[in-house]
Design a protein around this motif. Structure first.
Motif, mmCIF file in Angstrom:
data_model
loop_
_atom_site.group_PDB
_atom_site.id
_atom_site.type_symbol
_atom_site.label_atom_id
_atom_site.label_comp_id
_atom_site.label_asym_id
_atom_site.label_seq_id
_atom_site.Cartn_x
_atom_site.Cartn_y
_atom_site.Cartn_z
ATOM 1 N N TYR A 162 32.638 51.596 26.251
ATOM 2 C CA TYR A 162 32.824 51.286 24.834
ATOM 3 C C TYR A 162 34.252 50.805 24.615
ATOM 4 N N ILE A 163 34.395 49.590 24.055
ATOM 5 C CA ILE A 163 35.726 49.011 23.839
ATOM 6 C C ILE A 163 35.807 48.429 22.425
ATOM 7 N N PRO A 164 36.463 49.094 21.494
ATOM 8 C CA PRO A 164 36.702 48.490 20.177
ATOM 9 C C PRO A 164 37.499 47.198 20.316
ATOM 10 N N LYS A 165 37.333 46.293 19.371
ATOM 11 C CA LYS A 165 37.923 44.956 19.483
ATOM 12 C C LYS A 165 39.441 44.983 19.628
ATOM 13 N N TYR A 166 40.104 45.982 19.036
ATOM 14 C CA TYR A 166 41.567 46.061 19.131
ATOM 15 C C TYR A 166 42.033 46.212 20.583
ATOM 16 N N PHE A 167 41.197 46.840 21.411
ATOM 17 C CA PHE A 167 41.639 47.273 22.735
ATOM 18 C C PHE A 167 41.038 46.458 23.881
ATOM 19 N N VAL B 275 34.764 53.541 60.384
ATOM 20 C CA VAL B 275 34.719 53.096 58.987
ATOM 21 C C VAL B 275 33.684 51.986 58.807
ATOM 22 N N VAL B 276 33.274 51.817 57.569
ATOM 23 C CA VAL B 276 32.362 50.738 57.179
ATOM 24 C C VAL B 276 33.050 49.919 56.100
ATOM 25 N N GLY B 277 33.202 48.627 56.332
ATOM 26 C CA GLY B 277 33.814 47.755 55.337
ATOM 27 C C GLY B 277 32.759 47.171 54.415
ATOM 28 N N PHE B 278 33.149 46.896 53.199
ATOM 29 C CA PHE B 278 32.213 46.331 52.229
ATOM 30 C C PHE B 278 32.958 45.409 51.267
ATOM 31 N N LYS B 279 32.188 44.548 50.610
ATOM 32 C CA LYS B 279 32.750 43.704 49.566
ATOM 33 C C LYS B 279 31.804 43.697 48.379
ATOM 34 N N ILE B 280 32.374 43.545 47.205
ATOM 35 C CA ILE B 280 31.606 43.470 45.966
ATOM 36 C C ILE B 280 31.879 42.133 45.309
ATOM 37 N N LYS B 281 30.845 41.332 45.144
ATOM 38 C CA LYS B 281 30.973 40.092 44.392
ATOM 39 C C LYS B 281 30.931 40.433 42.914
ATOM 40 N N VAL B 282 32.022 40.160 42.219
ATOM 41 C CA VAL B 282 32.170 40.599 40.832
ATOM 42 C C VAL B 282 31.231 39.826 39.906
ATOM 43 N N LYS B 283 30.467 40.583 39.109
ATOM 44 C CA LYS B 283 29.583 39.982 38.111
ATOM 45 C C LYS B 283 30.138 40.136 36.692
ATOM 46 N N GLU B 284 30.791 41.263 36.445
ATOM 47 C CA GLU B 284 31.297 41.534 35.091
ATOM 48 C C GLU B 284 32.524 42.434 35.166
ATOM 49 N N ILE B 285 33.501 42.145 34.310
ATOM 50 C CA ILE B 285 34.695 42.984 34.192
ATOM 51 C C ILE B 285 34.841 43.441 32.748
ATOM 52 N N GLN B 286 35.041 44.739 32.552
ATOM 53 C CA GLN B 286 35.310 45.306 31.238
ATOM 54 C C GLN B 286 36.683 45.967 31.288
ATOM 55 N N ALA B 287 37.572 45.542 30.398
ATOM 56 C CA ALA B 287 38.937 46.073 30.415
ATOM 57 C C ALA B 287 39.325 46.603 29.042
ATOM 58 N N ALA B 288 39.802 47.837 29.019
ATOM 59 C CA ALA B 288 40.230 48.471 27.765
ATOM 60 C C ALA B 288 41.669 48.952 27.907
ATOM 61 N N ASN C 105 46.152 49.220 16.956
ATOM 62 C CA ASN C 105 45.639 49.289 15.581
ATOM 63 C C ASN C 105 46.613 49.977 14.626
ATOM 64 N N ARG C 106 47.811 50.307 15.097
ATOM 65 C CA ARG C 106 48.826 50.933 14.241
ATOM 66 C C ARG C 106 49.819 49.880 13.755
ATOM 67 N N ASN C 107 50.460 50.168 12.639
ATOM 68 C CA ASN C 107 51.468 49.237 12.144
ATOM 69 C C ASN C 107 52.711 49.294 13.036
ATOM 70 N N GLU C 108 53.622 48.348 12.854
ATOM 71 C CA GLU C 108 54.771 48.242 13.760
ATOM 72 C C GLU C 108 55.649 49.479 13.719
#
Length: 203
Positions: free
Chosen positions: A2-7, A152-165, A171-174
């Motif tokens: 969950y990411i509000p638009k401000y963040f 060890v076992v190596g792996f890779k993930i092909k990125v489909k989606e990134i969500q950043a918060a 959302n506060r005043n200066e």
């Protein structure tokens, strides 16, 4: 997540820098409906128009075997975080928590031995090259390298989606924003100081 638009953060270069600075993350998969997680260091790179996350885990860790049955895996990265007292605001409100977090979704596959060697070489370069007596791939004995590759076992993930918060009091005043930075720097917690530094850079 969950990411509000401000963040919400959508700048891929900003997110990429964050991941590189906070590369120790958590990979989550499921087995028969039950979540499984491992805490690992990851690499993040771009190949053509695609982004990939690479890593490795112990052969004895059963999680890598779930890659075949999981259409998507989740990797979570977290930056500094700190409690924010509402007494720092110029008006009545409730306390909250500031933090930075990135979730990455993608499809996982197992690395070949050559790909694994390349990934391990790059990881050692990143974390060892600046040291007085660096432990690099070329400096290790063949016996140690052979045992390492078996374990060890190596792996890779092909990125489909990134969500950043980045929840950093946007959302506060200066006036409140600057006061929060001031108060965070007065805390004894190192995390609070790091959050204050991140917030200050965004002024």
């Amino acid at each position: 997540m969950y990411i509000p638009k401000y963040f919400k953060v959508t700048d891929i270069n900003e997110v990429r820098e964050f991941i590189q600075q906070n590369s120790f993350g958590t990979i989550v998969t499921t087995k028969k409906g039950r979540p499984i997680a491992s805490h690992l260091p990851f690499g993040f790179s771009k190949v053509g128009d695609d982004y990939y996350i690479k890593g490795h885990m112990a052969y004895g860790n059963p999680q890598w075997r779930t890659f075949e049955t999981n259409e998507e895996v989740l990797i979570m990265y977290q930056g500094p975080h700190a409690y924010i007292s509402s007494s720092w605001y110029a008006h009545e409100n409730v306390p909250t928590w500031n933090y930075q977090a990135v979730h990455v979704y993608g499809a996982a596959s197992i690395l070949s031995e050559e790909e694994l060697k390349e990934d391990l070489t790059q990881m050692l370069e990143k974390y060892e090259k600046h040291r007085e007596n660096p432990v690099l791939w070329d400096t290790l004995s063949p016996e140690v390298l052979e045992n390492e590759l078996k374990g060890v076992v190596g792996f890779k993930i092909k990125v489909k989606e990134i969500q950043a918060a980045y929840k950093l009091s946007q959302n506060r005043n200066e006036e409140d924003y600057r006061h929060i930075i001031e108060k965070l720097n007065e805390e004894e917690d190192q995390n609070a100081h790091e959050v204050a530094n991140v917030m200050k850079k965004r002024l």
